[in-house]
Motif scaffolding. Structure first.
Motif, PDB file in Angstrom:
ATOM      1  N   ASP A  58       9.883  12.717  11.930  1.00 58.60           N
ATOM      2  CA  ASP A  58       9.682  12.295  13.498  1.00 58.60           C
ATOM      3  C   ASP A  58       8.343  13.128  13.918  1.00 58.60           C
ATOM      4  O   ASP A  58       8.406  14.073  14.098  1.00 58.60           O
ATOM      5  N   GLN A  69       0.832  -3.999  11.579  1.00 62.26           N
ATOM      6  CA  GLN A  69       1.172  -2.469  12.186  1.00 62.26           C
ATOM      7  C   GLN A  69       0.019  -1.853  12.878  1.00 62.26           C
ATOM      8  O   GLN A  69       0.346  -1.157  13.851  1.00 62.26           O
ATOM      9  N   ILE A  85       3.813   0.950  18.279  1.00 65.01           N
ATOM     10  CA  ILE A  85       4.089   2.031  17.452  1.00 65.01           C
ATOM     11  C   ILE A  85       3.604   3.319  17.895  1.00 65.01           C
ATOM     12  O   ILE A  85       2.370   3.421  18.016  1.00 65.01           O
ATOM     13  N   LYS A 118       7.195   7.895  12.109  1.00 64.09           N
ATOM     14  CA  LYS A 118       8.275   7.675  11.455  1.00 64.09           C
ATOM     15  C   LYS A 118       8.552   6.187  11.398  1.00 64.09           C
ATOM     16  O   LYS A 118       8.928   5.638  10.453  1.00 64.09           O
ATOM     17  N   GLN A 119       7.830   5.478  12.311  1.00 68.58           N
ATOM     18  CA  GLN A 119       8.097   4.089  12.336  1.00 68.58           C
ATOM     19  C   GLN A 119       7.135   3.173  11.400  1.00 68.58           C
ATOM     20  O   GLN A 119       7.365   2.164  11.010  1.00 68.58           O
ATOM     21  N   ASN A 128       5.115   6.447  16.683  1.00 73.25           N
ATOM     22  CA  ASN A 128       5.581   7.598  16.164  1.00 73.25           C
ATOM     23  C   ASN A 128       5.160   7.437  14.585  1.00 73.25           C
ATOM     24  O   ASN A 128       5.407   6.151  13.991  1.00 73.25           O
TER      25      ASN A 128
END
Length: 337
Positions: free
Chosen positions: A174, A153, A163, A167-168, A165
């Motif tokens: 969000d 990540q 990536i 939220k991911q 955001n």
């Protein structure tokens, strides 16, 4: 009459000499003086320190705080030695040392073969780590601390840009993600990129100069993500995180949560212990060193390095770093013998 007075004068002079000799002998017997010559002087001179000179240093923000501490302590023993210390990033320090502008370059990254060919000679003096960071007012803070971030990540955040955001990662709120990186040639940037097999120039984000600058950028932006050295994340008095910025936990085993043995960010002592025990990945854990152009020959430089590797190690943990092992200390000491 005149003959009589001369005789009396001679007698008085003899008596005076006898009295002085008696005083000297008595003083010698009691250890008050060492010799007749010292009877005439105020006392033996104090032994003076003969180590002197100027030591110029520049380089990594990571090593700057502890180097200033070491210099202050060294000067207490050798007051005639002067230090000129500046922080400007590992790249600058290495370049300055290899060009002869300074005696020591503070190096917080691996040394390139091209730098070795120019005479780079490194003595490692302590260890720390680069730590990912985020703003502690982030709306997803609870979920982020619970889940952490996986290695792949981080790659999608700092290199591919897939990536964008929070939220991911956390899956709650969000929130757009603003990425910050180092604008200067930095050991922190190089080491952080090396964690996922890249170089500093591969990193995305808004470029900010220096460790203090990057920490400040993250503090001002609730959506920020960045990275810093330990000394800029924790208060060395309370040992807890400074306000506005938090270490972003790494999900080392990649199971989607921060397990008990991965949860070591509460204090700087917990984190340095984890680094020392190998629980925190390396990289971004790394050795920190003094870089010279060739083996140091100046007496004051050699003595300073020896001080740092012996007496100076007592200041390491208190200052937020990891002390070298005894075996590593002996290995590094041989480099200046």
């Amino acid at each position: 009459m005149e003959v009589y007075l001369k005789q009396q004068t001679i007698i008085l002079m003899k008596k005076s000499l006898i009295i002085k000799q008696s005083i000297i002998v008595a003083a010698m017997a009691t250890g008050l003086i060492i010799s007749i010559s010292s009877f005439k002087k105020s006392g033996p001179k104090q032994k003076t320190d003969d180590l002197e000179g100027t030591i110029s240093i520049s380089g990594a923000f990571a090593l700057y705080p502890i180097t200033v501490k070491w210099a202050d302590e060294f000067k207490k023993l050798h007051p005639k030695v002067t230090f000129n210390i500046s922080a400007g990033g590992a790249g600058k320090g290495i370049t300055d040392a290899l060009s002869g502008l300074v005696d020591i370059g503070l190096a917080s990254r691996d040394i390139d073969p091209s730098e070795v060919s120019k005479g780079a000679y490194t003595v490692y003096v302590t260890k720390d780590a680069v730590v990912p960071t985020f703003n502690d007012a982030n709306p997803d803070v609870a979920a982020i601390l619970s889940k952490g971030v996986k290695k792949e990540q981080f790659l999608d955040i700092f290199v591919s840009g897939n990536i964008k955001n929070w939220k991911q990662i956390a899956g709650k709120v969000d929130v757009p993600m603003h990425v910050y990186t180092r604008s200067d040639a930095a050991g922190a940037g190089e080491t952080w990129a090396k964690y996922f097999g890249k170089k500093q120039e591969d990193l995305l984000g808004v470029g900010v100069f220096g460790d203090p600058g990057l920490a400040q950028a993250v503090k001002k932006d609730v959506t920020a993500i960045g990275y810093n050295n330990l000394a800029y994340l924790y208060d060395l008095k309370t040992r807890k995180p400074v306000g506005g910025i938090r270490a972003l936990p790494i999900d080392v085993n990649g199971n989607g949560k921060i397990d008990a043995d991965e949860n070591f960010y509460g204090t700087i002592d917990e984190l340095t212990a984890a680094i020392g025990e190998g629980k925190y990945p390396s990289p971004p854990a790394r050795n920190l060193g003094f870089l010279f152009k060739g083996k140091p020959k100046k007496k004051e430089l050699i003595e300073f390095v020896k001080f740092v590797l012996t007496t100076g190690q007592k200041d390491v943990e208190e200052s937020g770093y990891i002390a070298l092992s005894n075996a590593k200390i002996q290995q590094e000491l041989k480099k200046v013998q």
